[in-house]
Design a protein around this motif. Sequence first.
Motif, mmCIF file in Angstrom:
data_model
loop_
_atom_site.group_PDB
_atom_site.id
_atom_site.type_symbol
_atom_site.label_atom_id
_atom_site.label_comp_id
_atom_site.label_asym_id
_atom_site.label_seq_id
_atom_site.Cartn_x
_atom_site.Cartn_y
_atom_site.Cartn_z
ATOM 1 N N MET A 58 34.437 46.668 48.240
ATOM 2 C CA MET A 58 34.527 46.334 46.824
ATOM 3 C C MET A 58 33.152 45.982 46.262
ATOM 4 N N LYS A 59 32.976 46.295 45.003
ATOM 5 C CA LYS A 59 31.790 45.886 44.265
ATOM 6 C C LYS A 59 32.250 44.870 43.228
ATOM 7 N N LEU A 60 31.919 43.614 43.466
ATOM 8 C CA LEU A 60 32.351 42.515 42.619
ATOM 9 C C LEU A 60 31.203 42.074 41.725
ATOM 10 N N MET A 61 31.504 41.727 40.483
ATOM 11 C CA MET A 61 30.463 41.369 39.540
ATOM 12 C C MET A 61 31.006 40.421 38.481
ATOM 13 N N LYS A 84 32.729 36.531 32.841
ATOM 14 C CA LYS A 84 34.051 36.955 33.292
ATOM 15 C C LYS A 84 33.914 37.749 34.588
ATOM 16 N N PRO A 85 34.913 37.667 35.471
ATOM 17 C CA PRO A 85 34.863 38.426 36.715
ATOM 18 C C PRO A 85 35.301 39.864 36.509
ATOM 19 N N VAL A 118 33.836 49.670 35.252
ATOM 20 C CA VAL A 118 33.946 48.221 35.353
ATOM 21 C C VAL A 118 35.336 47.813 34.881
ATOM 22 N N ARG A 119 36.056 47.071 35.725
ATOM 23 C CA ARG A 119 37.422 46.641 35.422
ATOM 24 C C ARG A 119 37.460 45.118 35.361
ATOM 25 N N ASP A 120 38.006 44.607 34.268
ATOM 26 C CA ASP A 120 38.065 43.161 34.071
ATOM 27 C C ASP A 120 39.107 42.523 34.993
ATOM 28 N N LEU A 121 38.733 41.426 35.630
ATOM 29 C CA LEU A 121 39.618 40.723 36.565
ATOM 30 C C LEU A 121 40.114 39.387 36.022
ATOM 31 N N SER A 122 39.933 39.143 34.725
ATOM 32 C CA SER A 122 40.283 37.836 34.173
ATOM 33 C C SER A 122 41.761 37.515 34.309
ATOM 34 N N SER A 123 42.602 38.543 34.390
ATOM 35 C CA SER A 123 44.043 38.297 34.545
ATOM 36 C C SER A 123 44.394 37.883 35.967
ATOM 37 N N VAL A 124 43.451 38.064 36.897
ATOM 38 C CA VAL A 124 43.704 37.764 38.303
ATOM 39 C C VAL A 124 43.086 36.427 38.704
ATOM 40 N N LEU A 125 41.865 36.170 38.263
ATOM 41 C CA LEU A 125 41.205 34.901 38.547
ATOM 42 C C LEU A 125 40.263 34.558 37.415
ATOM 43 N N GLN A 126 39.991 33.276 37.263
ATOM 44 C CA GLN A 126 39.182 32.819 36.142
ATOM 45 C C GLN A 126 37.724 33.194 36.295
ATOM 46 N N ASP A 127 37.223 33.122 37.541
ATOM 47 C CA ASP A 127 35.812 33.422 37.779
ATOM 48 C C ASP A 127 35.625 33.694 39.266
#
Length: 288
Positions: A1-4, A13-14, A23-32
Motif C-alpha cells: 500500500m501507498k499511504l499518504m 486527511k488520510p 488518490v482515494r480518501d480514507l476519512s470514512s475509515v479513520l480520522q488520520d
Amino acid sequence: MKLMRYGAKGNEKPAIVDAGGKVRDLSSVLQDFTAESLSPGALAKLAAIDTGKLPVVDNPGRIAPPYAGIGKFICVGLNYADHAAESNLPVPPEPVLFMKATSAVIGCNDPVVLPQDSLKTDWEVELGVVIGTKARYVSEENALEYVAGYCVINDISEREYQIERAGQWDKGKGCDTFGPIGPWLVTRDEVPDPQNLDMWLDVNGKRFQNGSTRTMVYKVAHLVSYISRFMTLYPGDVISTGTPPGVGMGQKPAPVYLKAGDVMRLGVAGLGEQQQTVHAWNPELIDN
C-alpha cells in the motif's frame, strides 16, 4: 500500500494511492494516519479495504507528511563509502547516529526555508525506514519484521552549523523545514528488497546525486537491529539511512550550496518523488 495524507497544516486527511495511481480518501475509515495506524494489525485492516469504493481525490493539493505524530527522527551518517570519501572522512567502524528535530518535518513539496545567516545549506536524498512494531534488542535476522514501510527523505543540512560550529551534528541537521518526508509511506510488502532501490536528486534541473541503496555500508536490517540496542524503537519512529555521493559539499572544484530560488527534485524508486523550492528566512513559510 501507498499511504499518504493531504491538506493544509492542521487539516490533513488520510488517503491511499490505488493500483491505478488514483488518490482515494480514507476519512470514512479513520480520522488520520498516526503511529497507531502503523501496527501490523492496523495495516492488515487497511489492506482488506476495497479501495474502489473510496472517493477519488482529483486535486489533493498539499501533500503532508505521510503520518502524524512522528516520534524519534534518527539519522545515520556516512553510510555510503563514496559519500564518506567525498566528505574526506573514513568509513565509520560502526554506524554514526544523530537526531533531527521533529520540528524539522515538513511535507514532501513544502517550502524549505534557509536559517538566518545560513551559508552552507546542502541536500541529501535518503531512504527512510518507518518503524511499525516496538523494537528493543532485535536480531538482524528478524529486524525487517519491525518495519512498517519506507519513504523518501531529504536530509537537508547546514554544513557550517554541522561541522564548523563545534559540538554535535544536530545543530546543522534539525533546522525548521530540514526534514521533508513523503510523498507516501510504502508498506513493507511492496518493497521486497530495500537494498535494491535507485535514488537521485536534482538541483535546478541538474543531476547531482545518482545512487542506489545497494552501496550502503550498513544495511537496513543491520541499522534497525543496531539502533534497537541503544534505544527502544517505537511505532512512528523513522530512520534516515544515509545518502549516496553528490552532495553540495563534495562538488569539485568548489562546493555548491543552496540559495533562495533553487528547486530540488529527488526520489527513490517505487517510493515517489519530492520537489522543494528554497526560500530566504521567512517564519511565515514555516508556520503556515
